[in-house]
Design an enzyme around this catalytic site. Structure first.
Site, short mmCIF file in Angstrom:
data_model
loop_
_atom_site.label_atom_id
_atom_site.label_comp_id
_atom_site.label_asym_id
_atom_site.label_seq_id
_atom_site.Cartn_x
_atom_site.Cartn_y
_atom_site.Cartn_z
N HIS A 8 3.17 4.45 1.22
CA HIS A 8 1.88 4.45 1.91
C HIS A 8 0.87 5.32 1.15
CE1 HIS A 8 -0.48 5.54 5.78
NE2 HIS A 8 -0.86 4.34 5.38
N HIS A 18 -9.27 6.25 1.55
CA HIS A 18 -9.03 5.79 2.92
C HIS A 18 -10.23 6.00 3.84
CE1 HIS A 18 -7.67 6.22 7.12
NE2 HIS A 18 -6.82 5.24 6.80
#
Length: 245
Positions: free
Chosen positions: A11, A53
């Site tokens: 991730h 992100h």
């Protein structure tokens, strides 16, 4: 159904083990034997795809304000490592171009998650052109996912050859139908929403399944027993070595 991607995806490139969405994390994942990573893609003010992100810069970088308000040249000068640990000070926020070059050199697969900040369809179109350019001639193309159906639709308009995945927190017939309407190859689902029955149903529709974000080995093994095709985790150090294949 043949699925060409590995099981284990780190991730945000390196999980919890390194600064998120950095090449330092990617290289750490590679040293662990991981062969696939997930990361987030946004656009700079001048339309260049970068790996980050958050819509705002403060949490993970030395910058301030909205990412989309800064040019790529400005963004690529930021320190994206110090917030994780002083040992990573000076680690840059990577461009999609640099990420692609590194992944291709290492022979690693990637799931790119599009995170639109403005016009989602336009973002998908701009990213599609850049992904196609940076992975030209690659044996395995990126798997491109998003919570935004509009972003995926825009990407498909420009680069229909790229495999798509819809990200969902919950499973229901409407979300499955939406993924099918977009021509998705996979559905990326919060692991708590999955069951053996759901996995079997999605496979029956020709959809591969990624479970996110699963960090406990017992849960990973259970999901694999259900037939989940991919696991996205903050703890790639806990992957079964067989999942790199």
């Amino acid at each position: 159904m043949h699925w060409p991607y590995p099981v284990g995806f780190a991730h945000r490139l390196g999980g919890a083990l390194a600064p998120e969405n950095t090449l330092a994390g990617l290289l750490l994942a590679h040293r662990l034997g991981v062969t696939a990573v997930e990361c987030d893609v946004q656009l700079s003010a001048d339309g260049v795809a970068v790996i980050a992100h958050d819509a705002e810069l403060e949490r993970t970088t030395s910058g301030n304000g909205a990412l989309a308000a800064h040019t790529a040249a400005e963004l690529l000068q930021l320190d994206a490592g110090r917030h994780h640990h002083p040992a990573f000070a000076g680690e840059a926020l990577p461009s999609l171009q640099k990420l692609a070059a590194t992944l291709r050199r290492l022979g690693m697969a990637v799931n790119l998650e599009l995170k639109p900040a403005g016009d989602a369809r336009q973002m998908g179109q701009l990213c599609a052109a850049q992904i196609r350019q940076h992975w030209q001639g690659a044996a395995l193309l990126p798997l491109v996912s998003s919570f935004s159906a509009e972003a995926l639709a825009g990407l498909r308009q420009v680069a229909p050859e790229l495999p798509l995945a819809l990200l969902v927190e919950e499973l229901n017939p409407a979300r499955v139908a939406q993924a099918q309407a977009l021509g998705c190859r996979a559905l990326h689902v919060c692991h708590r929403a999955l069951s053996a029955e759901w996995v079997a149903q999605l496979h029956g529709l020709g959809l591969a399944v990624m479970a996110w974000t699963v960090n406990q080995p017992q849960e990973m093994q259970c999901l694999r027993q259900w037939g989940v095709d991919m696991l996205c985790s903050d703890r790639p150090d806990r992957f079964d070595p067989a999942w790199a294949a």
